[in-house]
Design a protein around this motif. Structure first.
Motif, PDB file in Angstrom:
ATOM      1  N   THR A 142      53.644  88.823  27.472  1.00 11.80           N
ATOM      2  CA  THR A 142      53.793  87.777  26.720  1.00 11.80           C
ATOM      3  C   THR A 142      52.141  87.217  26.743  1.00 11.80           C
ATOM      4  OG1 THR A 142      55.835  87.483  27.003  1.00 11.80           O
ATOM      5  CG2 THR A 142      54.462  85.387  25.490  1.00 11.80           C
ATOM      6  N   ILE A 143      51.732  86.652  25.197  1.00 13.54           N
ATOM      7  CA  ILE A 143      50.452  86.045  24.768  1.00 13.54           C
ATOM      8  C   ILE A 143      51.127  84.692  24.450  1.00 13.54           C
ATOM      9  CG2 ILE A 143      49.926  87.090  22.147  1.00 13.54           C
ATOM     10  CD1 ILE A 143      47.385  86.332  25.884  1.00 13.54           C
ATOM     11  N   THR A 144      50.725  83.184  24.982  1.00 15.27           N
ATOM     12  CA  THR A 144      51.047  82.284  25.136  1.00 15.27           C
ATOM     13  C   THR A 144      50.201  81.184  24.623  1.00 15.27           C
ATOM     14  OG1 THR A 144      52.957  82.792  26.815  1.00 15.27           O
ATOM     15  CG2 THR A 144      52.998  80.230  25.864  1.00 15.27           C
ATOM     16  N   VAL A 145      50.397  80.844  23.395  1.00 16.96           N
ATOM     17  CA  VAL A 145      49.296  79.811  22.274  1.00 16.96           C
ATOM     18  C   VAL A 145      50.436  78.469  22.980  1.00 16.96           C
ATOM     19  CG1 VAL A 145      48.140  78.960  20.712  1.00 16.96           C
ATOM     20  CG2 VAL A 145      48.177  81.829  21.202  1.00 16.96           C
ATOM     21  N   GLY A 146      49.418  77.236  23.634  1.00 21.66           N
ATOM     22  CA  GLY A 146      49.771  76.314  23.834  1.00 21.66           C
ATOM     23  C   GLY A 146      48.838  74.447  22.799  1.00 21.66           C
ATOM     24  N   THR A 147      49.719  74.056  22.290  1.00 21.59           N
ATOM     25  CA  THR A 147      49.015  72.452  21.337  1.00 21.59           C
ATOM     26  C   THR A 147      49.279  71.626  21.862  1.00 21.59           C
ATOM     27  OG1 THR A 147      47.638  72.172  19.618  1.00 21.59           O
ATOM     28  CG2 THR A 147      49.928  73.574  19.121  1.00 21.59           C
ATOM     29  N   ASP A 148      49.180  71.127  21.567  1.00 22.13           N
ATOM     30  CA  ASP A 148      49.922  69.206  21.752  1.00 22.13           C
ATOM     31  C   ASP A 148      49.678  68.360  20.351  1.00 22.13           C
ATOM     32  OD1 ASP A 148      47.935  67.127  21.561  1.00 22.13           O
ATOM     33  OD2 ASP A 148      46.857  68.606  22.742  1.00 22.13           O
ATOM     34  N   SER A 149      51.161  68.250  19.843  1.00 22.00           N
ATOM     35  CA  SER A 149      50.791  67.391  18.947  1.00 22.00           C
ATOM     36  C   SER A 149      52.005  66.465  18.939  1.00 22.00           C
ATOM     37  CB  SER A 149      50.934  68.433  17.837  1.00 22.00           C
ATOM     38  OG  SER A 149      51.049  67.087  16.716  1.00 22.00           O
ATOM     39  N   TYR A 150      52.296  65.223  18.132  1.00 16.91           N
ATOM     40  CA  TYR A 150      54.088  64.438  17.929  1.00 16.91           C
ATOM     41  C   TYR A 150      54.593  65.531  17.087  1.00 16.91           C
ATOM     42  CZ  TYR A 150      53.170  60.224  20.614  1.00 16.91           C
ATOM     43  OH  TYR A 150      52.747  59.074  21.760  1.00 16.91           O
ATOM     44  N   TYR A 151      54.329  66.292  16.088  1.00 15.14           N
ATOM     45  CA  TYR A 151      54.905  66.854  15.043  1.00 15.14           C
ATOM     46  C   TYR A 151      54.831  68.195  15.269  1.00 15.14           C
ATOM     47  CZ  TYR A 151      52.750  62.268  13.028  1.00 15.14           C
ATOM     48  OH  TYR A 151      52.498  61.649  13.670  1.00 15.14           O
ATOM     49  N   ALA A 152      55.680  68.844  16.121  1.00 21.93           N
ATOM     50  CA  ALA A 152      56.197  70.238  16.635  1.00 21.93           C
ATOM     51  C   ALA A 152      56.233  71.425  15.948  1.00 21.93           C
ATOM     52  CB  ALA A 152      56.902  70.136  17.723  1.00 21.93           C
ATOM     53  N   ALA A 153      57.399  70.191  14.698  1.00 24.15           N
ATOM     54  CA  ALA A 153      57.402  71.716  13.511  1.00 24.15           C
ATOM     55  C   ALA A 153      55.655  72.226  12.762  1.00 24.15           C
ATOM     56  CB  ALA A 153      58.462  71.086  12.937  1.00 24.15           C
ATOM     57  N   LYS A 154      55.243  70.945  12.086  1.00 24.66           N
ATOM     58  CA  LYS A 154      54.074  72.097  11.871  1.00 24.66           C
ATOM     59  C   LYS A 154      52.991  72.477  12.411  1.00 24.66           C
ATOM     60  CE  LYS A 154      51.869  68.357   9.669  1.00 24.66           C
ATOM     61  NZ  LYS A 154      51.257  67.082   9.447  1.00 24.66           N
ATOM     62  N   GLN A 155      53.041  72.476  14.062  1.00 24.61           N
ATOM     63  CA  GLN A 155      52.115  73.326  14.644  1.00 24.61           C
ATOM     64  C   GLN A 155      52.493  74.142  14.946  1.00 24.61           C
ATOM     65  OE1 GLN A 155      49.440  71.881  14.890  1.00 24.61           O
ATOM     66  NE2 GLN A 155      49.104  70.647  16.518  1.00 24.61           N
ATOM     67  N   LEU A 156      53.918  74.420  15.022  1.00 28.63           N
ATOM     68  CA  LEU A 156      54.587  75.916  15.354  1.00 28.63           C
ATOM     69  C   LEU A 156      54.494  76.421  13.122  1.00 28.63           C
ATOM     70  CD1 LEU A 156      57.854  74.886  16.907  1.00 28.63           C
ATOM     71  CD2 LEU A 156      56.624  76.326  17.879  1.00 28.63           C
ATOM     72  N   THR A 157      54.514  76.109  12.867  1.00 28.67           N
ATOM     73  CA  THR A 157      54.285  76.741  11.194  1.00 28.67           C
ATOM     74  C   THR A 157      52.412  77.421  11.199  1.00 28.67           C
ATOM     75  OG1 THR A 157      55.490  75.084  10.066  1.00 28.67           O
ATOM     76  CG2 THR A 157      53.798  76.899   9.281  1.00 28.67           C
ATOM     77  N   GLU A 158      51.924  76.725  12.120  1.00 21.92           N
ATOM     78  CA  GLU A 158      50.504  77.037  12.134  1.00 21.92           C
ATOM     79  C   GLU A 158      50.230  77.799  13.456  1.00 21.92           C
ATOM     80  OE1 GLU A 158      46.371  74.932  12.562  1.00 21.92           O
ATOM     81  OE2 GLU A 158      47.282  73.309  12.847  1.00 21.92           O
ATOM     82  N   PHE A 159      50.608  77.878  14.634  1.00 17.12           N
ATOM     83  CA  PHE A 159      50.071  78.837  15.400  1.00 17.12           C
ATOM     84  C   PHE A 159      50.850  79.601  15.718  1.00 17.12           C
ATOM     85  CE2 PHE A 159      47.573  74.781  16.452  1.00 17.12           C
ATOM     86  CZ  PHE A 159      46.404  74.869  16.799  1.00 17.12           C
ATOM     87  N   GLN A 160      51.993  79.771  15.299  1.00 14.69           N
ATOM     88  CA  GLN A 160      53.126  80.902  15.478  1.00 14.69           C
ATOM     89  C   GLN A 160      52.465  82.429  14.960  1.00 14.69           C
ATOM     90  OE1 GLN A 160      55.932  81.183  17.767  1.00 14.69           O
ATOM     91  NE2 GLN A 160      55.351  83.073  17.280  1.00 14.69           N
ATOM     92  N   MET A 211      51.141  79.255  30.238  1.00 10.49           N
ATOM     93  CA  MET A 211      49.895  79.329  28.965  1.00 10.49           C
ATOM     94  C   MET A 211      48.611  79.997  29.170  1.00 10.49           C
ATOM     95  SD  MET A 211      48.611  75.213  27.161  1.00 10.49           S
ATOM     96  CE  MET A 211      50.618  74.716  27.355  1.00 10.49           C
ATOM     97  N   ASP A 212      48.380  80.817  28.478  1.00 10.43           N
ATOM     98  CA  ASP A 212      46.853  81.501  28.347  1.00 10.43           C
ATOM     99  C   ASP A 212      45.951  80.916  27.922  1.00 10.43           C
ATOM    100  OD1 ASP A 212      48.369  83.663  29.726  1.00 10.43           O
ATOM    101  OD2 ASP A 212      49.785  83.964  27.930  1.00 10.43           O
ATOM    102  N   LEU A 213      46.074  80.144  26.102  1.00  8.58           N
ATOM    103  CA  LEU A 213      45.690  79.981  25.539  1.00  8.58           C
ATOM    104  C   LEU A 213      46.012  78.799  25.230  1.00  8.58           C
ATOM    105  CD1 LEU A 213      44.321  82.319  22.951  1.00  8.58           C
ATOM    106  CD2 LEU A 213      43.295  82.375  25.648  1.00  8.58           C
ATOM    107  N   TYR A 214      44.915  76.999  24.919  1.00  4.06           N
ATOM    108  CA  TYR A 214      44.433  75.968  24.825  1.00  4.06           C
ATOM    109  C   TYR A 214      43.768  74.610  23.820  1.00  4.06           C
ATOM    110  CZ  TYR A 214      45.799  70.752  25.009  1.00  4.06           C
ATOM    111  OH  TYR A 214      46.247  69.389  24.510  1.00  4.06           O
ATOM    112  N   ILE A 215      44.430  75.241  22.406  1.00  7.49           N
ATOM    113  CA  ILE A 215      44.245  74.947  21.029  1.00  7.49           C
ATOM    114  C   ILE A 215      44.649  73.366  20.763  1.00  7.49           C
ATOM    115  CG2 ILE A 215      43.165  75.895  18.893  1.00  7.49           C
ATOM    116  CD1 ILE A 215      44.078  78.895  19.967  1.00  7.49           C
ATOM    117  N   ALA A 216      43.151  73.095  20.612  1.00 11.82           N
ATOM    118  CA  ALA A 216      44.075  71.140  20.284  1.00 11.82           C
ATOM    119  C   ALA A 216      42.412  70.905  19.985  1.00 11.82           C
ATOM    120  CB  ALA A 216      44.473  70.482  21.577  1.00 11.82           C
ATOM    121  N   SER A 217      42.187  69.773  19.384  1.00 13.20           N
ATOM    122  CA  SER A 217      41.136  68.666  18.986  1.00 13.20           C
ATOM    123  C   SER A 217      40.284  68.201  20.570  1.00 13.20           C
ATOM    124  CB  SER A 217      40.800  67.480  19.191  1.00 13.20           C
ATOM    125  OG  SER A 217      42.542  66.786  19.786  1.00 13.20           O
ATOM    126  N   PRO A 218      38.517  68.787  20.588  1.00 12.60           N
ATOM    127  CA  PRO A 218      38.063  68.881  21.444  1.00 12.60           C
ATOM    128  C   PRO A 218      37.729  68.271  22.549  1.00 12.60           C
ATOM    129  CG  PRO A 218      36.758  67.667  19.906  1.00 12.60           C
ATOM    130  CD  PRO A 218      38.535  68.419  19.288  1.00 12.60           C
TER     131      PRO A 218
END
Length: 326
Positions: free
Chosen positions: A67-85, A124-131
Motif C-alpha cells: 500500500t502507498i498512503t497519501v496523507g493530507t489535512d482538511s476540514y472538508y474530507a470529502a473534497k480532499q478525497l475526491t482530489e487525492f484518491q 503515511m508515506d507522503l504528506y501533501i498540504a499547504s507549505p
C-alpha cells in the motif's frame, strides 16, 4: 361391478403411464438443452482463446501486495478525497509490476496533530498540504519536503489583508485594536502565513480584546466566504489568498480594499517520511515529476496535475516565517 373396477384401473394405469412418460420426456429435453448450451459456451470460449491467446494472469495471492498512503489535512474530507484518491491510485498503478501490486490509500485528518504519529508509525508515506502545515509537521516528525505542487496550474500564491471600502484602516499598524478574521488554525493562506507576516512586522495578536494587539477569530468556513465577515461587520479585517480574492465577483470586490500582502509561497508541497525506502522514493519522485507529460492524467479528477522541485529559497522563506510562530 368387477368389470367397471377393472376397466377404471386399466384407464388410470394408462393415464399414469402416459404422465410418467411425459415427465421423462421433459427431463431428457431439459438435459439436452443444458448440454447444448454448455457445448455452445465452451466452443465460443475455445474460439476466443484461439483468437486472443491465453488470458493474462490476474494479480492474485502469488503476487506481493503493498500500500502507498497519501496523507493530507482538511476540514472538508470529502473534497480532499475526491482530489487525492485519484493521485494515490495513479502512483500505485505506476509502481505496480509483475511482482508487486500497489494499492493507493488516502488519509484525511481534520487537524495536523495526528500527522506526526502517522508518519512515525509508517502509516503515511507522503504528506501533501499547504507549505506551512507541511513544514511544521516536518519539524516534529523529521519528514522531508521535496516537491512543489501546481494546484489549479498555479505554483505560488500569497495572502491579502482586506477591509471594507469605507474603513478608516489604511496600514497594518491600524489593525491594532481591531478584529481579524482567519479561516482555520491549519490554513496557510488563511492563518499561518498572514499571522507570521504580522508578527514579523512587530504586531501582537491575541484572541482577546485589547488596544495594543490584533484580536483574531476563526470563521471555520471556506476561505472565499471570509470576506462576508468583513462586509457584514463581524470583523474589521480578513485574511485570504490572492487566488480566492481574484475569484470574487466584481461587485463584491468593489466593497473591499486591499491593505497589505505577504510574500509568495508554494501553492502546495509534498513531504515524505524520513525512513521510506530510497529506491521507492526515487520511483515516486519520478512518477510525480512526469505527471504533467502523461496523457492519462488529463482525465483524472485532480486539481494538482503538475509537480516540480521545490527551491531552497522557498523552503528558507517558509522557515524564516515559521520561526515567528514558535
Amino acid at each position: 361391478m368387477d368389470r367397471e373396477v377393472h376397466s377404471l384401473f386399466q384407464s388410470q394405469f394408462r393415464e399414469d403411464g402416459i404422465n410418467m412418460n411425459m415427465r421423462w420426456i421433459y427431463v431428457v429435453l431439459a438435459v439436452a438443452l443444458l448440454v447444448g448450451l454448455a457445448g455452445y459456451y465452451f466452443n465460443l470460449k475455445f474460439q476466443d482463446d484461439m483468437k486472443n491467446g491465453p488470458e493474462p494472469e490476474k494479480p492474485g495471492s502469488s503476487q506481493n501486495t503493498k500500500t502507498i498512503t497519501v496523507g493530507t489535512d482538511s476540514y472538508y474530507a470529502a473534497k480532499q478525497l475526491t482530489e487525492f484518491q485519484p493521485l494515490a491510485d495513479y502512483i500505485a498503478s505506476k509502481l505496480s509490476d509483475n511482482g508487486t501490486v500497489y494499492e493507493g490509500r488516502v488519509i484525511v485528518v481534520k487537524t495536523v496533530d495526528n500527522v506526526t504519529g502517522l508518519l512515525e508509525e509508517k502509516k503515511m508515506d507522503l504528506y501533501i498540504a499547504s507549505p506551512f502545515t507541511v513544514y511544521l509537521v516536518s519539524k516534529k516528525s523529521g519528514a522531508i519536503i521535496f516537491l512543489r505542487g501546481w494546484r489549479d496550474g498555479v505554483p505560488q500564491y500569497h495572502s491579502l489583508f482586506v477591509v471594507r471600502n469605507d474603513s478608516s484602516i489604511r496600514t497594518p499598524q491600524d489593525f491594532l485594536g481591531k478584529t481579524m478574521a482567519f479561516q482555520t488554525p491549519e490554513s496557510s493562506s488563511g492563518y499561518l502565513l498572514p499571522k507570521a507576516h504580522l508578527l514579523q512586522k512587530g504586531l501582537n495578536l491575541s484572541q482577546s480584546d485589547g488596544n495594543n494587539s490584533v484580536k483574531y477569530i476563526f470563521t471555520e468556513e471556506e476561505e472565499e466566504n471570509i470576506v462576508l465577515w468583513v462586509i457584514e461587520g463581524k470583523a474589521d479585517i480578513a485574511a485570504l489568498s490572492n487566488l480566492n480574492f481574484d475569484q470574487l465577483v466584481k461587485s463584491r470586490k468593489d466593497e473591499l480594499k486591499v491593505i497589505d500582502r505577504t510574500i509568495d509561497v508554494p501553492r502546495l508541497v509534498v513531504s515524505y517520511r524520513s525512513d521510506i525506502d530510497p529506491s521507492l522514493l526515487e520511483k515516486i519522485k519520478q512518477i510525480l515529476l512526469g505527471m504533467d507529460k502523461d496523457p492519462q492524467v488529463i482525465s483524472l479528477t485532480m486539481r494538482t496535475k503538475k509537480y516540480d522541485e521545490v527551491s531552497n529559497d522557498e523552503i528558507n522563506n517558509i522557515s524564516r516565517l515559521v520561526n515567528f510562530l514558535d
